[in-house]
Design a protein around this motif. Structure first.
Motif, PDB file in Angstrom:
ATOM      1  N   VAL A 436     -10.789 -43.772  23.891  1.00  0.00           N
ATOM      2  CA  VAL A 436      -9.414 -44.240  23.701  1.00  0.00           C
ATOM      3  C   VAL A 436      -8.545 -43.838  24.891  1.00  0.00           C
ATOM      4  O   VAL A 436      -8.640 -42.713  25.387  1.00  0.00           O
ATOM      5  CB  VAL A 436      -8.804 -43.645  22.414  1.00  0.00           C
ATOM      6  CG1 VAL A 436      -7.441 -44.276  22.142  1.00  0.00           C
ATOM      7  CG2 VAL A 436      -9.736 -43.850  21.228  1.00  0.00           C
ATOM      8  N   VAL A 437      -7.712 -44.762  25.330  1.00  0.00           N
ATOM      9  CA  VAL A 437      -6.658 -44.447  26.297  1.00  0.00           C
ATOM     10  C   VAL A 437      -5.332 -44.765  25.618  1.00  0.00           C
ATOM     11  O   VAL A 437      -4.944 -45.931  25.509  1.00  0.00           O
ATOM     12  CB  VAL A 437      -6.791 -45.267  27.595  1.00  0.00           C
ATOM     13  CG1 VAL A 437      -5.691 -44.852  28.582  1.00  0.00           C
ATOM     14  CG2 VAL A 437      -8.158 -45.078  28.223  1.00  0.00           C
ATOM     15  N   PHE A 438      -4.677 -43.725  25.131  1.00  0.00           N
ATOM     16  CA  PHE A 438      -3.373 -43.934  24.505  1.00  0.00           C
ATOM     17  C   PHE A 438      -2.297 -44.092  25.569  1.00  0.00           C
ATOM     18  O   PHE A 438      -2.465 -43.665  26.720  1.00  0.00           O
ATOM     19  CB  PHE A 438      -3.019 -42.761  23.586  1.00  0.00           C
ATOM     20  CG  PHE A 438      -3.742 -42.791  22.270  1.00  0.00           C
ATOM     21  CD1 PHE A 438      -3.439 -43.755  21.316  1.00  0.00           C
ATOM     22  CD2 PHE A 438      -4.738 -41.866  21.974  1.00  0.00           C
ATOM     23  CE1 PHE A 438      -4.110 -43.789  20.103  1.00  0.00           C
ATOM     24  CE2 PHE A 438      -5.408 -41.887  20.770  1.00  0.00           C
ATOM     25  CZ  PHE A 438      -5.100 -42.854  19.830  1.00  0.00           C
ATOM     26  N   GLN A 439      -1.176 -44.659  25.160  1.00  0.00           N
ATOM     27  CA  GLN A 439      -0.078 -44.882  26.093  1.00  0.00           C
ATOM     28  C   GLN A 439       0.447 -43.549  26.629  1.00  0.00           C
ATOM     29  O   GLN A 439       0.857 -43.455  27.776  1.00  0.00           O
ATOM     30  CB  GLN A 439       1.049 -45.658  25.398  1.00  0.00           C
ATOM     31  CG  GLN A 439       2.033 -46.288  26.366  1.00  0.00           C
ATOM     32  CD  GLN A 439       2.946 -47.277  25.657  1.00  0.00           C
ATOM     33  OE1 GLN A 439       2.829 -47.486  24.463  1.00  0.00           O
ATOM     34  NE2 GLN A 439       3.848 -47.879  26.395  1.00  0.00           N
ATOM     35  N   ASP A 440       0.440 -42.511  25.782  1.00  0.00           N
ATOM     36  CA  ASP A 440       0.912 -41.193  26.213  1.00  0.00           C
ATOM     37  C   ASP A 440      -0.266 -40.254  26.457  1.00  0.00           C
ATOM     38  O   ASP A 440      -0.299 -39.121  25.990  1.00  0.00           O
ATOM     39  CB  ASP A 440       1.859 -40.590  25.175  1.00  0.00           C
ATOM     40  CG  ASP A 440       1.258 -40.584  23.770  1.00  0.00           C
ATOM     41  OD1 ASP A 440       0.180 -41.190  23.598  1.00  0.00           O
ATOM     42  OD2 ASP A 440       1.848 -39.980  22.864  1.00  0.00           O
ATOM     43  N   PHE A 441      -1.277 -40.740  27.203  1.00  0.00           N
ATOM     44  CA  PHE A 441      -2.457 -39.939  27.538  1.00  0.00           C
ATOM     45  C   PHE A 441      -2.040 -38.721  28.372  1.00  0.00           C
ATOM     46  O   PHE A 441      -0.935 -38.650  28.907  1.00  0.00           O
ATOM     47  CB  PHE A 441      -3.481 -40.784  28.303  1.00  0.00           C
ATOM     48  CG  PHE A 441      -2.981 -41.252  29.653  1.00  0.00           C
ATOM     49  CD1 PHE A 441      -3.088 -40.442  30.767  1.00  0.00           C
ATOM     50  CD2 PHE A 441      -2.389 -42.494  29.784  1.00  0.00           C
ATOM     51  CE1 PHE A 441      -2.622 -40.870  32.001  1.00  0.00           C
ATOM     52  CE2 PHE A 441      -1.911 -42.927  31.010  1.00  0.00           C
ATOM     53  CZ  PHE A 441      -2.034 -42.120  32.120  1.00  0.00           C
ATOM     54  N   ARG A 442      -2.968 -37.772  28.515  1.00  0.00           N
ATOM     55  CA  ARG A 442      -2.673 -36.548  29.259  1.00  0.00           C
ATOM     56  C   ARG A 442      -3.797 -36.246  30.241  1.00  0.00           C
ATOM     57  O   ARG A 442      -4.965 -36.228  29.870  1.00  0.00           O
ATOM     58  CB  ARG A 442      -2.504 -35.377  28.289  1.00  0.00           C
ATOM     59  CG  ARG A 442      -2.172 -34.049  28.948  1.00  0.00           C
ATOM     60  CD  ARG A 442      -0.740 -34.037  29.445  1.00  0.00           C
ATOM     61  NE  ARG A 442      -0.417 -32.766  30.059  1.00  0.00           N
ATOM     62  CZ  ARG A 442       0.115 -31.721  29.402  1.00  0.00           C
ATOM     63  NH1 ARG A 442       0.362 -31.815  28.107  1.00  0.00           N
ATOM     64  NH2 ARG A 442       0.424 -30.612  30.036  1.00  0.00           N
ATOM     65  N   LEU A 443      -3.432 -36.034  31.506  1.00  0.00           N
ATOM     66  CA  LEU A 443      -4.368 -35.519  32.493  1.00  0.00           C
ATOM     67  C   LEU A 443      -4.067 -34.033  32.692  1.00  0.00           C
ATOM     68  O   LEU A 443      -2.940 -33.585  32.483  1.00  0.00           O
ATOM     69  CB  LEU A 443      -4.237 -36.270  33.827  1.00  0.00           C
ATOM     70  CG  LEU A 443      -4.535 -37.775  33.785  1.00  0.00           C
ATOM     71  CD1 LEU A 443      -4.378 -38.381  35.179  1.00  0.00           C
ATOM     72  CD2 LEU A 443      -5.943 -38.045  33.261  1.00  0.00           C
TER      73      LEU A 443
END
Length: 601
Positions: A436-443
């Motif tokens: 999943v790649v959510f809109q508010d992903f985190r690196l």
């Protein structure tokens, strides 16, 4: 809080500390016992020396007493230094485990709890209370002070017991002195209880003020905030907020300290009265020849030490009782249950990746909300389809994905995978089938390779392939350290800052590297420039492969690459079909398409 609950909480705290490090607890106990006994050593030897001098003892005897006293004091001090060095290493382990306990709990929590505002506020509060000296932080101090006081009381009573054998001191006089001693301790306990209650009210009233001040301070210290602060001239506003908080806290704190001083006057008066009575008794006994000069010094010192230890123990127990309320709140965070049903079925690993998914009359309300985010959603799809999910903000698109990935369980209805309720599958195994790649992903501030693989050990060729498919290959070729390049500068000065589009490509590469049967993309091109977006669309089928690609987007131009389109509105699926079918109808999709059509020409 009842006494039984106080005891239960405190015993739990001891068990928790022993679980972290038995060595740490032993060192605390040993160090405080030696520390409590140490003041009595010079008192005893000094009394013997004074009596010896008056009695005319030989020089050898006096020197031997002096050397023994100095040597014993030195031995205790040396042993304490050794214990302290061992304790410091054990203490590091305890605090490391304490810091990790927050992370461990967050990883074990249901996502519902992580996202809950009350849970976040509870976590912020107990961390702030720890910083100001309460809950777990105060525990170690209470272990020390209780051990110290109890030991000092027992040692002092042992050394001054002969005082009550004085024949010139009547029984009523002895009882009166004991009563005065007990009254002094009682008044001090009562006073300390009132003082602590007043302190608690003060700190309770300051919680929100301290949180606001801490938020402003963290915002100012975060380098990523620097541009906004300067460009929008926020310096004066932040300075005003922090100055106002600090000034108000300082003024209220000064009033609080004055109030505490006035409240302590009765106990201070009682203490001085006890000292005066003690001196009167000893002087009377000395005049009658019952007490030696050395014994006078010994008795006075011991009784004062015991009285101080009693008063200190009363203070500690009062504060400990108060701290138990903070500990109760502290433990309440770690006691938050994970109510997600943990199934045991294994998710079938199919070479053909044939998975059927069905939503069966699914409705959902977020915790604390009376409004349905989804209502009576029923639909089916299978792996291999390219499914677009569209709709206006708040229509239920992201909620649909959260339920599918089992970040939440439905309020009503069921979600089935290959005909089985997803609750019955092993939770971790079920999660493993989604990328999943959510809109508010985190690196994270790790290396590029670790961010893509989400692991320290990874396959460099596989990572590079995922980055190439996500459109990051050109930027990768420019990095001097390649996959070992750190993202951001929190860890390394040579770290790179990323644009929004570059970060989005890395997040997409992470999803591709996992290579799960379901690929979920929430606005995957929102931060990309038009050329990069066109590149992603052109290779969309290659990127998705045989997996189900669920594609959430506001840009309806992207939906033409999908086999099937779900149109959400007010928590319901109101339309379903291909792009051409939906555009030719006069429904919501056509309305949204026509509103955006001018940007596609």
């Amino acid at each position: 809080m009842k006494l039984s609950e106080h005891l239960s909480i405190y015993l739990r705290s001891i068990k928790m500390t022993l679980g972290a490090s038995k060595k740490f607890m032993f060192c605390i106990f040993a160090d405080e016992v030696l520390s409590a006994v140490m003041p009595y050593v010079p008192v005893w030897f000094s009394a013997r020396l004074v009596d010896g001098l008056i009695a005319g003892d030989s020089a050898d005897t006096l020197v031997l007493l002096a050397v023994a006293g100095v040597f014993l004091t030195f031995a205790i001090s040396t042993l304490r230094n050794f214990i302290t060095s061992v304790e410091s290493m054990a203490e590091y382990d305890v605090y490391t485990l304490e810091r990790w306990s927050y992370s461990k709990k967050a990883l074990e929590m249901a996502y519902e709890s992580i996202e809950d505002r009350e849970t976040k506020h509870l976590l912020e509060r107990i961390k702030k209370e720890t910083q100001t000296g309460w809950n777990r932080f105060y525990l170690y101090r209470s272990y020390r002070e209780i051990t110290f006081s109890v030991t000092q009381i027992l040692a002092g009573i042992g050394m001054s017991a002969s005082f009550f054998a004085l024949s010139s001191f009547s029984l009523w006089g002895k009882l009166g002195l004991v009563a005065l001693f007990a009254a002094t301790v009682a008044v001090n306990m009562f006073t300390e209880n009132k003082v602590q209650a007043s302190k608690n009210r003060f700190w309770e009233s300051a919680i929100d003020m301290n949180v606001l001040d801490d938020k402003c301070s963290s915002f100012i210290k975060d380098y990523t905030s620097g541009m906004d602060i300067r460009l929008y001239g926020m310096e004066d506003n932040l300075d005003t907020i922090m100055y106002s908080c600090d000034r108000k806290f300082g003024m209220e704190g000064a009033k609080q300290r004055m109030k505490e001083s006035l409240m302590k006057l009765p106990s201070d008066f009682m203490l001085q009265g006890l000292k005066l009575a003690l001196y009167a008794v000893l002087i009377s006994a000395a005049l009658l020849g019952e007490v030696s000069v050395g014994s006078i010094a010994k008795y006075v010192s011991c009784v004062i030490l015991v009285l101080g230890a009693f008063n200190e123990l009363a203070r500690i127990l009062t504060i400990t009782a108060t701290n138990n309320h903070y500990l109760k709140r502290y433990f309440s965070y770690f006691d938050i249950p994970n109510n997600m049903y943990q199934g045991s079925l294994t998710v079938e690993k199919r070479d053909d990746a044939e998975y059927d998914v069905e939503f069966e009359n699914v409705s959902f309300k977020y915790p604390g909300s009376e409004t349905y985010a989804l209502k009576n959603v029923s639909l089916k799809f299978r792996v291999g389809q390219k499914l677009a999910v569209v709709g206006e903000n708040g229509s239920g698109k992201t909620t649909f994905i959260k339920l599918l990935c089992r970040l939440y369980d439905p309020t009503e209805g069921r979600i089935l995978l290959n005909g089985v309720d997803i609750k019955k599958y092993d939770y971790d195994e079920y999660m493993s089938i989604f990328s999943v790649v959510f809109q508010d992903f985190r690196l994270f501030s790790f290396t590029l390779g670790q961010n893509v693989a989400t692991a320290s050990n990874y396959d460099p060729e596989k990572v590079t392939d995922a980055l190439e498919k996500s459109g990051f290959s050109q930027r990768l070729s420019e990095l001097p350290h390649g996959l070992d390049t750190y993202l951001y500068r929190d860890v390394s000065d040579s770290g790179i800052e990323l644009s929004g589009g570059e970060a989005q490509k890395i997040a997409l590469a992470r999803a591709l590297y996992k290579n799960a049967p379901f690929l979920v993309l929430d606005e995957p091109t929102a931060a990309l420039d038009p050329l990069s977006e066109a590149e992603i669309y052109a290779r969309f089928n290659e990127i998705a492969g045989i997996r189900t690609a669920i594609y959430i987007s506001h840009r309806l131009s992207s939906t033409r690459f999908c086999d099937d389109i779900l149109v959400f509105h007010n928590g319901n699926v109101i339309q379903r079909g291909s792009h051409d079918e939906l555009v030719s109808s006069n429904g919501k999709y056509a309305e949204l398409w026509n509103a955006q059509a001018q940007y596609y020409k």
